[in-house]
Design an enzyme around this catalytic site. Sequence first.
Site, PDB file in Angstrom:
ATOM      1  N   HIS A 113      32.237 -45.290 -46.464  1.00 29.71           N
ATOM      2  CA  HIS A 113      31.776 -46.157 -45.371  1.00 29.71           C
ATOM      3  C   HIS A 113      31.024 -47.348 -45.962  1.00 29.71           C
ATOM      4  CE1 HIS A 113      30.505 -46.334 -40.935  1.00 29.71           C
ATOM      5  NE2 HIS A 113      30.003 -47.429 -41.494  1.00 29.71           N
ATOM      6  N   HIS A 161      33.245 -45.271 -35.515  1.00 28.75           N
ATOM      7  CA  HIS A 161      31.792 -45.388 -35.480  1.00 28.75           C
ATOM      8  C   HIS A 161      31.303 -44.669 -34.221  1.00 28.75           C
ATOM      9  CE1 HIS A 161      32.076 -48.550 -38.528  1.00 28.75           C
ATOM     10  NE2 HIS A 161      30.762 -48.572 -38.594  1.00 28.75           N
ATOM     11  N   GLU A 207      25.676 -43.269 -33.774  1.00 25.23           N
ATOM     12  CA  GLU A 207      24.688 -44.038 -34.533  1.00 25.23           C
ATOM     13  C   GLU A 207      23.608 -44.537 -33.585  1.00 25.23           C
ATOM     14  OE1 GLU A 207      24.389 -47.916 -37.528  1.00 25.23           O
ATOM     15  OE2 GLU A 207      26.158 -47.660 -36.257  1.00 25.23           O
ATOM     16  N   ASP A 262      27.076 -48.297 -46.116  1.00 26.55           N
ATOM     17  CA  ASP A 262      27.240 -49.111 -44.915  1.00 26.55           C
ATOM     18  C   ASP A 262      27.333 -50.589 -45.286  1.00 26.55           C
ATOM     19  OD1 ASP A 262      27.692 -49.468 -42.249  1.00 26.55           O
ATOM     20  OD2 ASP A 262      25.621 -49.200 -41.607  1.00 26.55           O
TER      21      ASP A 262
END
EC number: 3.5.4.4
Length: 365
Positions: free
Chosen positions: A19, A208, A211, A300
């Site tokens: 990721h 995604h 989060e 990320d």
Amino acid sequence: MSHDLTLDRIRQAPKVLLHDHLDGGLRPATVVELADAAGYSQLPTEDPAELGAWFREASHSGALERYLETFRHTVGVMQTRDALVRVAAECAEDLAADGVVYAEVRYAPEQHLEAGLTLDQVIEAVQEGFELGRRRAAEQGRTITVGTLLTAMRHAARSREIAELAVRYRDSGVAGFDIAGAEAGHPPTRHLDAFEYLRRENAHFTIHAGEAFGLPSIWEALQWCGADRLGHGVRIVDDIEQGADGDARLGRLAGYVRDKRVPLEMCPTSNVQTGAAASIADHPIGLLRRLNFRVTVNTDNRLQSGTTLSAEFAELCAAFGYDWDDLQWFTVNAMKSAFLPFDERLALINGRIKPGFAQLKWASR
């Protein structure tokens, strides 16, 4: 934490990254130079050191929406073929220098069309850049394999088109598909057509989820959309009840995620920046690792977080006392979860990862 688990030593370990955003990993100096070449005049500063600090400070707001605003500058300077080739090549070089042997780097082709490129031209430029970076890394004695994930923006309406591109280019370096962007108000089921198409085509995708939004986002991503992996997935802890005696009781969804070995693409520093976790020491990764979820560690956005995969591991070692066995566990988890053919995953695990960690552990005795 073992005394030999220094950042420099961790950098020597063969690591796997699932990721990582291409537009979140630029070198500050590259942003400045590309802005100058493109006549982009909106940067907050043209000093590379100050710009790097600005990205980190602006990203550490505790809010995902504010974090995402920083990308208008990186995306703003990635609108030409030459810029995309350079950014991708430097990405591969930087990851290889950090000891990453396999990476999946994601980006949204639809965000790089302002200067007249087509979607196909964007993809081909990025692939050219990664191949260039791979060759440069090899010249330095570092071997890396990079696959790309084509991302569709969840607030837009091009997901089916991007999914078709992911399938068309899957034999040319594209490993899979993703959707990204603000979760709240943009559920993954809005893109169900794209996910159903990908499943029919036997293609891989991650979403995604979990989060900035809670369990419903994770549930939809898995049970409606059929995601192979969860981007972040931090909020799965909302379905885990911890007792005073340290025992944990898993709810139905958390139990399903663990039982099915759904990979969680966790990004500790980024999660703290966006408010998904209060601190590294409080990050759910500690509990999830203890409960043997399929946890992976990721960066990320290396620019916004001022991080590397080695730095993420070092932070976790300091917070949770992890040793070489733990870092190998995270790495093997990631390699098992990669969108790569089984034989290639196995070859990297047995040929690079386990021998590499064994050598480091032996040298620590």
